[in-house]
Design an enzyme around this catalytic site. Structure first.
Site, short mmCIF file in Angstrom:
data_model
loop_
_atom_site.label_atom_id
_atom_site.label_comp_id
_atom_site.label_asym_id
_atom_site.label_seq_id
_atom_site.Cartn_x
_atom_site.Cartn_y
_atom_site.Cartn_z
N SER A 14 0.85 -1.19 0.00
CA SER A 14 0.00 0.00 0.00
C SER A 14 0.88 1.24 0.00
CB SER A 14 -0.92 0.02 1.23
OG SER A 14 -0.16 0.12 2.43
N TYR A 154 9.30 6.21 17.10
CA TYR A 154 9.32 6.29 15.64
C TYR A 154 10.39 7.27 15.17
CZ TYR A 154 7.70 7.18 10.86
OH TYR A 154 7.63 7.32 9.50
#
Length: 281
Positions: A14, A154
């Site tokens: 995706s 992250y």
């Protein structure tokens, strides 16, 4: 007749990875589109067919946190195509939270996918890229240049990737391999949706951080209202793939360039702190 150049792309089920696979094929490359679960290839295969490049996209399984999977995939690519001209490190996983509310294992998990997965895949690909005088292109993030609240794990991983690639680049250049990092801003893709956040539950569990988290989520939701499409974000990746001499650092939009410039000119850190603290008030 010269055979098409071959590029291996991670995380192509995706979003940016899917768009990059289609874009590379449109540019005349053989795109080895990899993903952890090849059962999720339908969207990619549909996009390939719609753009008349199905014959130049080959789906293979590759899990960036599994060294055996990486090695098996690369062995297949070399056996079938005889070469690897480029690697696009795109696979990654978002994570929202602040350290007091997270476990160290959750931080390690974010590092494993977003940093060590890049390291392992790059390491395995480099002998083949040396042979082809090829290139490594890694999708990092503006979060690899500007630390952002509630993205500690992250951003730590993406900062690590940026440092790794910046350090690798001059050494790789001596053996004929170009290194580029691509820094997207907000992109409207399944990457964010795939986090699977239950926002009310997240805020309810945030304790003293709840007001700041609520303000941050409101900021992010507003930012994604003006996000790039995956195809727009992938276009600079394809430019880096096909350029004679790609730049080391590439942003995917003017907004991303302006945002990254904030920290690159911020010697004492005050400009970035003023910017990001406004997000949590």
């Amino acid at each position: 007749m010269t055979s098409p150049k071959t590029v291996l792309i991670t995380g192509t089920s995706s979003g940016i990875g899917l768009a990059a696979a289609v874009g590379a094929a449109q540019a005349g490359w053989t795109a080895i589109a990899t993903m952890r679960d090849t059962g999720k290839a339908d969207a990619l295969l549909k996009a390939a067919a719609e753009n008349d490049v199905a014959d130049r996209i080959q789906v293979k399984r590759l899990d960036v946190v599994d060294p055996e999977s990486i090695a098996a995939c690369l062995d297949e690519v070399i056996a079938e195509h005889g070469r690897l001209d480029a690697l696009i490190n795109n696979a990654g996983a978002a994570q929202v939270g602040t350290i007091e509310l997270m476990s160290v294992d959750e931080v390690r998990s974010a590092m494993e996918v977003n940093f060590f997965g890049v390291v392992a895949t790059t390491r395995a690909a480099l002998p083949h890229l040396r042979a082809a005088q090829g290139r490594v292109i890694t999708v990092t993030s503006i979060g690899g240049v500007v630390g952002q609240p509630f993205n500690e794990a992250y951003c730590a991983a993406k900062f690590a990737v940026e440092g790794f690639m910046q350090s690798l680049a001059p050494a790789a250049a001596t053996v004929g391999v170009d290194v580029t990092v691509v820094e997207p801003g907000a992109v409207s893709s399944e990457f964010v949706a795939n986090i699977g956040l239950d926002i009310p539950a997240l805020i309810a569990a945030a304790g003293p951080y709840a007001p700041a988290l609520q303000a941050y989520i409101a900021h992010i939701q507003q930012s994604y209202g003006n996000a790039q499409t995956p195809a727009e974000a992938a276009a600079p990746i394809i430019e880096a793939l096909t350029a004679d001499r790609p730049a080391f650092r590439v942003q995917t939009s003017q907004w991303a360039r302006d945002f990254v410039a904030t920290t690159l000119a911020d010697l004492d850190g005050s400009a970035v702190q003023a910017l990001t603290r406004a997000w949590v008030r």
